[in-house]
Every structure is written in structure tokens, then in C-alpha cells.
Motif scaffolding. Structure first.
Motif, short mmCIF file in Angstrom:
data_model
loop_
_atom_site.label_atom_id
_atom_site.label_comp_id
_atom_site.label_asym_id
_atom_site.label_seq_id
_atom_site.Cartn_x
_atom_site.Cartn_y
_atom_site.Cartn_z
N GLY A 60 -4.46 -1.96 0.40
CA GLY A 60 -4.52 -1.08 1.56
C GLY A 60 -5.94 -0.77 1.98
N THR A 61 -6.26 0.52 2.09
CA THR A 61 -7.60 0.94 2.50
C THR A 61 -8.65 0.62 1.45
OG1 THR A 61 -7.19 3.15 1.60
CG2 THR A 61 -6.70 2.80 3.94
N ARG A 62 -8.23 0.23 0.25
CA ARG A 62 -9.17 -0.11 -0.83
C ARG A 62 -9.16 -1.61 -1.13
NH1 ARG A 62 -8.72 4.25 -5.61
NH2 ARG A 62 -10.65 3.15 -6.14
N ARG A 63 -8.70 -2.37 -0.16
CA ARG A 63 -8.68 -3.83 -0.31
C ARG A 63 -10.10 -4.34 -0.57
NH1 ARG A 63 -5.59 -8.00 3.83
NH2 ARG A 63 -5.71 -9.84 2.46
N GLY A 64 -10.22 -5.27 -1.51
CA GLY A 64 -11.52 -5.81 -1.87
C GLY A 64 -12.11 -5.17 -3.12
N SER B 195 0.84 -1.20 0.00
CA SER B 195 0.00 0.00 0.00
C SER B 195 0.88 1.25 0.00
CB SER B 195 -0.92 0.00 1.23
OG SER B 195 -0.17 0.30 2.40
N GLY B 196 0.22 2.40 0.07
CA GLY B 196 0.98 3.65 0.04
C GLY B 196 1.93 3.83 1.20
N THR B 197 1.73 3.08 2.27
CA THR B 197 2.63 3.22 3.42
C THR B 197 4.07 2.84 3.08
OG1 THR B 197 2.26 0.97 4.27
CG2 THR B 197 0.74 2.70 5.02
N MET B 198 4.27 2.06 2.02
CA MET B 198 5.63 1.63 1.67
C MET B 198 6.56 2.81 1.42
SD MET B 198 5.58 0.35 -2.33
CE MET B 198 7.25 0.87 -2.72
N TRP B 199 5.98 3.96 1.07
CA TRP B 199 6.79 5.13 0.72
C TRP B 199 7.08 6.05 1.91
CZ3 TRP B 199 9.51 5.30 -3.48
CH2 TRP B 199 9.08 4.64 -4.64
N ARG B 200 6.59 5.72 3.10
CA ARG B 200 6.73 6.64 4.22
C ARG B 200 8.17 7.09 4.50
NH1 ARG B 200 2.45 4.08 8.62
NH2 ARG B 200 0.55 4.88 7.62
N PRO B 201 9.16 6.19 4.52
CA PRO B 201 10.53 6.67 4.81
C PRO B 201 11.04 7.69 3.79
CG PRO B 201 10.38 4.30 5.14
CD PRO B 201 9.11 4.71 4.47
N VAL B 202 10.71 7.48 2.52
CA VAL B 202 11.14 8.42 1.48
C VAL B 202 10.33 9.71 1.59
CG1 VAL B 202 11.39 8.80 -1.00
CG2 VAL B 202 11.85 6.55 -0.03
N MET B 203 9.04 9.58 1.84
CA MET B 203 8.18 10.76 1.94
C MET B 203 8.59 11.67 3.10
SD MET B 203 4.49 8.98 1.11
CE MET B 203 3.54 10.45 1.48
N GLU B 204 9.10 11.08 4.18
CA GLU B 204 9.53 11.91 5.30
C GLU B 204 10.67 12.84 4.90
OE1 GLU B 204 10.48 9.19 8.41
OE2 GLU B 204 8.38 8.75 8.88
N LEU B 205 11.52 12.39 3.97
CA LEU B 205 12.63 13.22 3.51
C LEU B 205 12.18 14.18 2.41
CD1 LEU B 205 15.43 10.50 3.39
CD2 LEU B 205 14.98 12.17 5.20
N VAL B 206 11.45 13.69 1.43
CA VAL B 206 11.01 14.53 0.32
C VAL B 206 9.99 15.55 0.78
CG1 VAL B 206 9.85 14.52 -1.94
CG2 VAL B 206 11.52 12.73 -1.37
N ALA C 246 7.44 -0.20 6.96
CA ALA C 246 6.61 0.65 6.11
C ALA C 246 5.93 -0.18 5.01
CB ALA C 246 7.45 1.76 5.49
N MET C 247 6.64 -1.19 4.52
CA MET C 247 6.07 -2.05 3.48
C MET C 247 4.82 -2.77 3.95
SD MET C 247 7.86 -1.89 0.62
CE MET C 247 7.77 -3.41 -0.30
N VAL C 248 4.78 -3.16 5.20
CA VAL C 248 3.67 -3.99 5.69
C VAL C 248 2.67 -3.21 6.53
CG1 VAL C 248 5.14 -6.03 5.64
CG2 VAL C 248 4.90 -4.76 7.78
N ALA C 249 2.95 -1.94 6.81
CA ALA C 249 2.12 -1.17 7.74
C ALA C 249 0.68 -1.03 7.28
CB ALA C 249 2.73 0.22 7.97
N GLY C 250 0.45 -0.96 5.99
CA GLY C 250 -0.90 -0.80 5.47
C GLY C 250 -1.61 -2.09 5.17
#
Length: 250
Positions: free
Chosen positions: A45-49, A19-30, A148-152
Motif C-alpha cells: 500500500g502506502t509503504r510499497r517499496g 493493503s489496509g483498504t481490504m477491510w473497508r467494508p467490514v470497518m464500515e460496520l464495526v 476494497a481489495m484492490v483500492a490501495g
């Protein structure tokens, strides 16, 4: 995180089954310099199903761009890269630039058969597939990146539908239709780079970046280096957008 209001927005697009959470470490810097977003794609993620389709996924990217002001650099890895390519073709007025990572191959022939078999296997027993994926991420990635990969949450059940959608697309035709700047970024050990020269040749304004000693998912391992690559692409994209805006005003 509170986004900076002055830099070019950046929309990050996640890979298959995560899900989008995979990008959190990069997003914190960018995100210190740019407004950022990482939408969940249909079926994830939140749109599962929800049923996954490439047009629906591209629409999710376009909606995220609109929420950030209407123009953005799109950065995607694996499935996210393929979705970014589709979004760039469908919404060139919104996609100011594209960074497509780990997605420069056409999953056909033997490679495609292996890809489909792995997706079917994961979807047959999705709970097992989710656990194995979690184990694999934690084994190969630094701790914060793996979490971050599995958080969502993981969605292995969506994988066959995603693979079929990607196998049917024509990414080089989509790239040739997109007029904006494109960065094709691959790990040197990534099996998804085998058609990178054909993809580069299809771009109107493309460049290829090969990162030494990195694979497919491990392209996320060096968060700081990846963030610098994104920031550099955002700077170039913003400069080009400003140049064209000045030219059109004359």
C-alpha cells in the motif's frame, strides 16, 4: 468514517500484496461501535517499496493500537493473521485480544514449496501478477469487497520476502506465549487451516471457529457475518479486560 469513542478499538491487518483498504467494508460496520484502524504493512500500500519484516509489521500494528488509545482487539486475515500472532507475542500489553483468520498452517514441506513457487512467479512479473490478482478478486468476491481489495494497490513484488518470513516463524510458540483471548477463524474450504488443532492447543485462551462453505479469501464475502464475529470477539475481549481491571484494583 468518524469512530465511536466508547467501544474497544479494533485494528485490522491485511493480507499479502494488498493493503489496509481490504477491510473497508467490514470497518464500515464495526466502526459504528468501535474506533478502527487498518495500517499498511511494510512493502504494501502506502509503504510499497519498504523491506518487509515480521518485526516491522508487528510494529506497524502496535503503532496503530497506540493511535487508538493503547489497547485493541487485533483482527488479521492470512498474512495479517500471522502478523497479528507476532504482535500479540511482542506487545501483549497492547493486544487485548486476537482474531487470526486463515493462518493456521505452517508453510513447510510440499505446501511450503508450492507457496514459495507461487510467490516467486508473482514477483517475477509483478505487473502481470497484480493484474491476475485483481481479476481473481473480482471474479470470486462481491463487487464492493473486491474493489476494497484492490483500492490501495497491489504489491506482488513483495511476496517472496513475505513468504520466507512467515515460513521461518514459529506461530505456535508465539501463541503459547500470549496470555490473552484468541479466536482462530477459518473457512471450511481454506487450505490454510490444516494445522488448526495444533494452533488451538497452543493457545492459553483459545477457541476455533470454522465458517461453512468459505475458503481463504472468500472469508470476506459475507461482510455482515464477519462484522458480527468481530463485534462478538470485541465484546468478550472488553468484558475480560474489565474483569481483570476490577480484580487488579481490589
Amino acid at each position: 468514517m468518524k469512530p465511536n469513542e466508547h467501544g474497544l478499538p479494533v485494528v485490522f491487518v491485511h493480507g499479502i500484496r494488498v493493503s489496509g483498504t481490504m477491510w473497508r467494508p467490514v470497518m464500515e460496520l464495526v466502526g459504528a461501535d468501535h474506533p478502527v484502524a487498518a495500517p499498511d504493512l511494510p512493502g504494501h500500500g502506502t509503504r510499497r517499496g519498504e523491506p518487509f519484516t515480521l518485526p516491522g509489521a508487528a510494529r506497524a500494528v502496535a503503532d496503530a493500537i497506540d493511535e487508538l488509545g493503547g489497547r485493541a482487539l487485533v483482527v488479521g486475515l492470512s498474512l495479517g493473521g500471522y502478523v497479528g500472532i507476532v504482535a500479540a507475542e511482542r506487545y501483549p500489553g497492547r493486544v487485548a485480544g486476537l482474531m487470526a483468520m486463515g493462518c493456521t498452517t505452517r508453510p513447510r514441506g510440499l505446501f511450503g514449496a508450492v507457496y514459495r513457487a507461487a510467490a516467486r512467479s508473482a514477483a517475477t512479473h509483478p505487473a502481470v501478477g497484480d493484474r491476475l490478482s485483481t481479476w481473481g478478486f473480482r471474479r470470486t468476491l462481491p463487487g464492493p469487497v473486491a474493489e476494497a481489495m484492490v483500492a490501495g494497490g497491489l504489491s506482488c513484488e513483495v511476496m517472496p520476502r513475505v513468504v520466507e518470513a512467515v515460513a521461518r516463524m514459529d506461530p505456535t510458540a508465539s501463541l503459547s506465549a500470549y496470555p490473552g483471548p484468541v479466536w482462530l477463524v477459518n473457512g471450511a474450504r481454506d487450505p490454510f487451516r490444516r494445522d488448526e488443532r495444533a494452533f488451538l492447543g497452543a493457545c492459553r485462551d483459545g477457541r476455533l471457529v470454522v465458517r461453512p462453505r468459505q475458503g481463504h479469501v472468500t472469508a470476506l464475502s459475507d461482510t455482515a457475518a464477519l462484522a458480527r464475529t468481530v463485534l462478538d470477539a470485541a465484546a468478550v475481549t472488553a468484558d475480560r479486560a474489565s474483569y481483570h481491571a476490577v480484580g487488579e484494583s481490589r
